[in-house]
Design a protein around this motif. Structure first.
Motif, PDB file in Angstrom:
ATOM      1  N   ALA A 284       0.814  -1.216   0.000  1.00 52.38           N
ATOM      2  CA  ALA A 284       0.000   0.000   0.000  1.00 52.38           C
ATOM      3  C   ALA A 284       0.846   1.264   0.000  1.00 52.38           C
ATOM      4  CB  ALA A 284      -0.940   0.003   1.204  1.00 52.38           C
ATOM      5  N   ARG A 285       2.136   1.125   0.297  1.00 51.45           N
ATOM      6  CA  ARG A 285       3.034   2.289   0.310  1.00 51.45           C
ATOM      7  C   ARG A 285       3.734   2.494  -1.025  1.00 51.45           C
ATOM      8  NH1 ARG A 285       6.844   1.822   5.495  1.00 51.45           N
ATOM      9  NH2 ARG A 285       7.373   3.894   4.754  1.00 51.45           N
TER      10      ARG A 285
ATOM     11  N   GLN B 188      -4.275   4.685   3.405  1.00 50.83           N
ATOM     12  CA  GLN B 188      -2.877   4.323   3.169  1.00 50.83           C
ATOM     13  C   GLN B 188      -2.082   4.412   4.464  1.00 50.83           C
ATOM     14  OE1 GLN B 188      -0.409   6.985   0.760  1.00 50.83           O
ATOM     15  NE2 GLN B 188       0.200   5.216  -0.466  1.00 50.83           N
ATOM     16  N   THR B 189      -2.318   5.476   5.238  1.00 49.05           N
ATOM     17  CA  THR B 189      -1.651   5.628   6.531  1.00 49.05           C
ATOM     18  C   THR B 189      -2.042   4.496   7.482  1.00 49.05           C
ATOM     19  OG1 THR B 189      -1.605   8.034   6.281  1.00 49.05           O
ATOM     20  CG2 THR B 189      -1.317   7.160   8.507  1.00 49.05           C
ATOM     21  N   PHE B 190      -3.334   4.163   7.479  1.00 50.37           N
ATOM     22  CA  PHE B 190      -3.812   3.078   8.341  1.00 50.37           C
ATOM     23  C   PHE B 190      -3.155   1.755   7.965  1.00 50.37           C
ATOM     24  CE2 PHE B 190      -6.802  -0.490   8.785  1.00 50.37           C
ATOM     25  CZ  PHE B 190      -6.909  -0.534  10.171  1.00 50.37           C
ATOM     26  N   LEU B 191      -3.094   1.443   6.666  1.00 55.48           N
ATOM     27  CA  LEU B 191      -2.499   0.184   6.219  1.00 55.48           C
ATOM     28  C   LEU B 191      -1.003   0.145   6.513  1.00 55.48           C
ATOM     29  CD1 LEU B 191      -4.349  -0.347   2.809  1.00 55.48           C
ATOM     30  CD2 LEU B 191      -4.760  -1.530   4.977  1.00 55.48           C
ATOM     31  N   ALA B 192      -0.338   1.295   6.371  1.00 52.58           N
ATOM     32  CA  ALA B 192       1.095   1.360   6.681  1.00 52.58           C
ATOM     33  C   ALA B 192       1.335   1.097   8.164  1.00 52.58           C
ATOM     34  CB  ALA B 192       1.659   2.723   6.285  1.00 52.58           C
ATOM     35  N   ASP B 193       0.495   1.697   9.019  1.00 52.95           N
ATOM     36  CA  ASP B 193       0.621   1.461  10.456  1.00 52.95           C
ATOM     37  C   ASP B 193       0.294   0.011  10.806  1.00 52.95           C
ATOM     38  OD1 ASP B 193       1.329   4.073  10.892  1.00 52.95           O
ATOM     39  OD2 ASP B 193      -0.676   4.748  11.443  1.00 52.95           O
TER      40      ASP B 193
ATOM     41  N   LEU C 276      -6.157   4.829  -5.972  1.00 51.39           N
ATOM     42  CA  LEU C 276      -7.435   4.364  -5.452  1.00 51.39           C
ATOM     43  C   LEU C 276      -7.426   4.135  -3.943  1.00 51.39           C
ATOM     44  CD1 LEU C 276      -8.382   1.832  -8.286  1.00 51.39           C
ATOM     45  CD2 LEU C 276      -9.099   4.227  -8.026  1.00 51.39           C
ATOM     46  N   ILE C 277      -6.263   4.298  -3.318  1.00 53.26           N
ATOM     47  CA  ILE C 277      -6.193   4.162  -1.866  1.00 53.26           C
ATOM     48  C   ILE C 277      -6.109   5.560  -1.258  1.00 53.26           C
ATOM     49  CG2 ILE C 277      -4.900   3.224   0.084  1.00 53.26           C
ATOM     50  CD1 ILE C 277      -3.862   1.035  -1.681  1.00 53.26           C
ATOM     51  N   PRO C 278      -7.150   6.004  -0.552  1.00 55.13           N
ATOM     52  CA  PRO C 278      -7.128   7.329   0.070  1.00 55.13           C
ATOM     53  C   PRO C 278      -5.954   7.464   1.042  1.00 55.13           C
ATOM     54  CG  PRO C 278      -9.323   6.354   0.184  1.00 55.13           C
ATOM     55  CD  PRO C 278      -8.394   5.273  -0.273  1.00 55.13           C
ATOM     56  N   ALA C 279      -5.516   8.698   1.255  1.00 53.77           N
ATOM     57  CA  ALA C 279      -4.358   8.940   2.112  1.00 53.77           C
ATOM     58  C   ALA C 279      -4.574   8.404   3.523  1.00 53.77           C
ATOM     59  CB  ALA C 279      -4.051  10.439   2.161  1.00 53.77           C
TER      60      ALA C 279
END
Length: 346
Positions: free
Chosen positions: A88-89, A288-293, A282-285
């Motif tokens: 996702a990043r 994206q932050t949530f998935l990175a965390d 297509l991945i909202p910011a």
């Protein structure tokens, strides 16, 4: 009607059974990860290193008792979830942000470091599994790459010991590099762009890249992070190539590696799918932050479980050649990127 009423309890029973079996070990891994993150936030210690060391201290939980199945589940399945979410990043935009020369330099550094590891392992009498594990960890993204590569390598009696040694080594070397490499960039009088490429192209773990880059300047930090993410982008294709090569090798010599790896590991597919989705914006910011965390925590929790599965005594059995190899790989990629910056990509 009766079929539905019978299947629901079965599903609920399976879920309850899964949680009962794996819950205690997973919960312990989470507690250790939270403690490691606390130490990192308050004392500046690398979270991965703290999770690993704390996990090793609780090795007895992985030997017998209720936590054993959950620790095994966390060290394998949760690990693969964390690696998959790294996708996702990643986006195609990252690959065009630095230009073809610098991208080529970074990609060449990854490939040559892995090949150097294979050559060095042969000269030092180490196996090809260990060479791929350490070479990939040094070349790509440290502990995360080590755990992803370990997931596709055929298992033997030394697999867990070698993984722990690799994670421990790259974390320590990455921390040393975070302190030493900015001094080297100042000594060589590198500009912000060149310093960022050097730091992002050589330091093993993302957190240490960020720390080293922004200690020089904001521009250096941003460039270093970008270059590091390009290296992370190499994780999926490298793991896929490893899996395909090992699969072919296992067909020729099945006794060497035990169970044959899948043609395309599922977590690699998910990594690529998320990267493709992110490339199209297509991945909202916020997501994206949530998935990175979530990825960060999944990897932290899983490395705590990996630590619990390994006895400290077995790590010391790895031998001096292993230390020489991983240090040599670290020096090689640093020298190659530095040479490339000054002679090729300038």
């Amino acid at each position: 009607m009766s079929t539905t009423s019978e299947s629901s309890p079965t599903l609920a029973g399976r879920t309850t059974g899964f949680l009962t079996e794996n819950g205690p070990g997973f919960a312990v891994s989470v507690v250790i990860a939270v403690c490691a993150q606390f130490l990192s936030d308050h004392y500046g210690a690398p979270a991965m290193l703290m999770a690993l060391l704390l996990g090793i201290a609780f090795h007895f939980l992985a030997e017998e008792g209720r936590c054993v199945p959950g620790i095994a589940f966390t060290s394998k399945t949760v690990l693969r979830i964390g690696v998959a979410l790294l996708g996702a990043r990643i986006s195609v935009e990252l690959l065009i942000g630095l230009g073809p020369k610098l991208i080529g330099l970074v990609v060449a550094g990854v490939i040559l470091t892995i090949l150097f590891g294979l050559l060095g392992a042969k000269l030092l009498g180490r196996g090809w599994r260990f060479a791929l594990l350490t070479g990939g960890a040094v070349a790509i993204c440290g502990a995360s790459a080590a755990m992803a590569i370990a997931a596709v390598l055929p298992k033997n009696e030394h697999s867990e010991r070698n993984l722990i040694f690799t994670v421990l080594s790259v974390t320590i070397l990455s921390t040393i590099a975070m302190i030493a490499y900015p001094v080297i960039t100042a000594w060589l009088d590198l500009d912000d762009l060149a310093a960022g490429v050097f730091l992002g192209g050589t330091i093993h773990d993302v957190a240490q890249v960020v720390g080293a880059g922004f200690s020089v300047s904001n521009e250096t930090g941003e460039t270093a992070t970008l270059v590091k993410l390009i290296r992370v982008t190499m994780l999926a294709p490298v793991v896929l190539v490893f899996a395909l090569a090992i699969r072919a090798f296992a067909e020729d010599a099945p006794g060497q590696g035990g169970k044959r790896p899948p043609l395309m590991p599922f977590f690699v597919i998910m990594f690529l799918v998320l990267a493709a989705i992110n490339s199209f914006g297509l991945i909202p910011a916020v997501l994206q932050t949530f998935l990175a965390d979530l990825s960060k925590w999944a990897l932290l929790v899983s490395i705590a479980a990996v630590g619990m599965k390994t006895s400290l005594r077995t790590i010391f059995d790895v031998g001096g050649q292993a230390i020489i190899l991983i240090v040599a790989q670290t020096v090689f990629i640093a020298a190659f990127i530095l040479y490339g910056i000054t002679h090729f990509a300038s």
